[in-house]
Design an enzyme around this catalytic site. Structure first.
Site, PDB file in Angstrom:
ATOM      1  N   TYR A  89      57.268  73.448 -48.794  1.00 17.79           N
ATOM      2  CA  TYR A  89      57.621  72.288 -47.996  1.00 17.79           C
ATOM      3  C   TYR A  89      56.835  71.069 -48.443  1.00 17.79           C
ATOM      4  CZ  TYR A  89      53.190  72.547 -45.461  1.00 17.79           C
ATOM      5  OH  TYR A  89      51.858  72.543 -45.152  1.00 17.79           O
ATOM      6  N   ARG A 135      55.110  67.245 -56.582  1.00 18.29           N
ATOM      7  CA  ARG A 135      54.412  68.432 -56.078  1.00 18.29           C
ATOM      8  C   ARG A 135      55.408  69.505 -55.642  1.00 18.29           C
ATOM      9  NH1 ARG A 135      50.065  67.800 -51.394  1.00 18.29           N
ATOM     10  NH2 ARG A 135      51.951  67.411 -50.189  1.00 18.29           N
ATOM     11  N   ARG A 148      67.526  91.720 -46.340  1.00 11.38           N
ATOM     12  CA  ARG A 148      66.071  91.792 -46.413  1.00 11.38           C
ATOM     13  C   ARG A 148      65.594  92.825 -47.426  1.00 11.38           C
ATOM     14  NH1 ARG A 148      61.537  94.219 -44.413  1.00 11.38           N
ATOM     15  NH2 ARG A 148      59.807  92.800 -43.999  1.00 11.38           N
ATOM     16  N   HIS A 157      61.950  92.910 -50.244  1.00 12.63           N
ATOM     17  CA  HIS A 157      60.841  92.077 -50.715  1.00 12.63           C
ATOM     18  C   HIS A 157      61.139  91.392 -52.053  1.00 12.63           C
ATOM     19  CE1 HIS A 157      58.674  94.097 -47.527  1.00 12.63           C
ATOM     20  NE2 HIS A 157      57.597  93.382 -47.757  1.00 12.63           N
ATOM     21  N   LYS A 210      52.069  74.752 -51.929  1.00 10.86           N
ATOM     22  CA  LYS A 210      52.337  74.290 -50.565  1.00 10.86           C
ATOM     23  C   LYS A 210      53.449  75.141 -49.951  1.00 10.86           C
ATOM     24  CE  LYS A 210      52.628  69.930 -47.993  1.00 10.86           C
ATOM     25  NZ  LYS A 210      51.321  69.917 -47.321  1.00 10.86           N
ATOM     26  N   GLU A 265      38.804  73.031 -47.358  1.00  9.48           N
ATOM     27  CA  GLU A 265      39.679  71.968 -46.848  1.00  9.48           C
ATOM     28  C   GLU A 265      39.962  72.252 -45.384  1.00  9.48           C
ATOM     29  OE1 GLU A 265      43.551  72.075 -48.806  1.00  9.48           O
ATOM     30  OE2 GLU A 265      43.500  74.260 -48.861  1.00  9.48           O
ATOM     31  N   LEU A 268      44.651  72.676 -51.610  1.00 10.61           N
ATOM     32  CA  LEU A 268      45.900  72.008 -51.955  1.00 10.61           C
ATOM     33  C   LEU A 268      45.575  70.618 -52.497  1.00 10.61           C
ATOM     34  CD1 LEU A 268      49.067  72.350 -51.546  1.00 10.61           C
ATOM     35  CD2 LEU A 268      48.731  70.716 -49.696  1.00 10.61           C
TER      36      LEU A 268
END
Lengths: 296, 296
Positions: B33, B52, B100, B102, B149, B182, B207
């Site tokens: 995101y 990014r 579903r 993995h 991210k 952070e 990040l």
């Protein structure tokens, strides 16, 4: 027959089963889940899965969305509507829908509940168990609360994909000291040269698998010596047998680790015996009547 | 005016904006995101956020869902339809919808794209910056790829909630050696007794914040001495000033750490200057025309 999903009070065809984009499960991985087996129209180890779900919810301070009995009814109805006889139930609970903000939303926000079910081909699963599977090893790079069964599974996804890319079935995570923690979606076991069954203690480094508990009981019933301790990759490579456990895989023999064949490269007798007697130690309950009926 | 969300090709009222329950973002946190600021009807640092995003997608091997120009159009339209002048855009891309499992789904599965926008009250934000905020410190218990991210934010959620429970605004993660990495959703900075600006190098432990880069430029323009290195909690407690950076917070003064007042307990001059000159170093582009027009 279309698959059916339960989503927050409604049963819907899977293609129409949706959650709001601001569900915290979607934006923050702020939720937990369980996967239960359905076998011959019966639900396997429901009580133990529900107990673990309650623990996961409590650890994250997500309130229980409904009673265990009500969740049992929803799981059964989802399986029934999806017409699954052999397969799995997937149950997810998240902290609900709220404007995006890292901190918890107000206590009035209701948790979200999603239940799906899908069929598993028993023949394919049996073939895999007959042949055994390959595993690779990778550094365990996950967070320190993998004992909670959360949907923050991205590290597990990447590890499993690394296994697939390497032509293997599963990846075993290895801690900084060289000891195996667990697989991306399974617990890891060995049978030593002396015939002792070994799996890591369920401290914070691994998830306390339900199938892991069943196999511990099966081993005890067969008077197999058992040690709950960590083991290194080197010890696994020198082991007589190795296997994985998970609700979706039961007891699955491992025949190679990082490309190195274990023993004669075939599933061993201890693993086969544990798999064969698995359901003697699992709890089963009917799908088509109330959860109070006939446990075990 | 209802908020509007973009979901996989459609603009919908937020309450109707939904993703399938088998979206891998929901079941596996398998997505990334960005959060961009909207200020005075302009989009802030779009180019850097998109760069990014591309890196995050590449790291997870999720294909780009559309061109940067097309994403820019979607972000602008979402802001326009939501009638946001001061606020933020949230953009999420996941590996798409698949049964579903993995491992990654087949390459034909399209990534999912969700864009939302919401208003931020500038007065409330200004007041917070005027007063400064409290932070607490916590052991950094996250996985080792926090440089990506991703939406696997549960550890960040729990840390932020721990801060809120302690009456603070943010939690600073601290590594095993006692150095601050952070915040749960911000980068961490100090100004030393000698007036040197310090923030941790953007190795894998943190990040690489977009606002972090803007503040580095603002500091350079003001000829503030700057060191990109780790700092301990003890050094932060002895610092002249401390602050946070994030697209949602810009430059936010820290006035207490674990209940200990920094300096005189008021936002310091270096922090105030960096905040004041932030937009001189950010890139801005109009919302209401094409993204090619008038960058900066």
């Amino acid at each position: 027959m279309p698959r059916v999903a339960y989503v927050n009070g409604r049963y819907l065809p899977l293609r129409d089963a949706a959650v709001n984009v601001e569900d915290r499960g979607y934006q923050f991985a702020d939720g937990v889940y369980e996967v239960c087996e359905v076998k011959g129209g019966r639900l396997i180890d429901e009580r133990r899965h529900m107990a673990r779900l309650d623990r996961s919810l409590a650890q994250l301070r997500i309130r229980a969305p409904m009673t265990r009995t009500a969740l049992g009814v929803v799981m059964r109805e989802t399986v029934r509507l999806s017409r699954i006889d052999e397969g799995i139930i997937y149950l997810q609970v998240t902290r609900g829908v709220a404007r995006r903000d890292h901190g918890f939303p107000s206590a009035e926000v209701a948790p979200s509940v999603v239940v799906t079910a899908h069929a598993i081909d028993p023949a394919r699963r049996a073939k895999r168990a007959e042949e055994g599977v390959a595993v690779i090893t990778l550094p365990d790079n996950r967070w320190d609360r993998v004992d909670i069964k959360t949907v923050a599974l991205l590290p597990n996804v990447l590890a499993r994909q690394a296994a697939i890319d390497a032509g293997a079935y599963e990846a075993w995570f290895v801690d900084d000291d060289g000891f195996v923690t667990e697989g991306s979606a399974t617990n890891a076991w060995i049978v030593t040269g002396e015939g002792t069954l070994v799996t890591r203690a369920a401290d914070r480094g691994i998830l306390r698998g339900i199938s892991r508990g069943v196999v511990m009981e099966a081993g005890a019933a067969q008077r197999v010596r058992f040690e709950e301790r960590r083991f290194s990759v080197a010890e696994a490579l020198a082991a007589r047998e190795a296997f994985l456990t998970a609700a979706t895989a039961l007891v699955l023999p491992v025949v190679t680790i990082d490309g190195n064949r274990l023993g004669d490269g075939k599933p061993g007798p201890v693993t086969r015996a544990l798999r064969g007697q698995y359901y003697d130690h699992a709890e089963t309950a009917p799908i088509r009547s109330s959860p109070e009926d006939g446990t075990k």
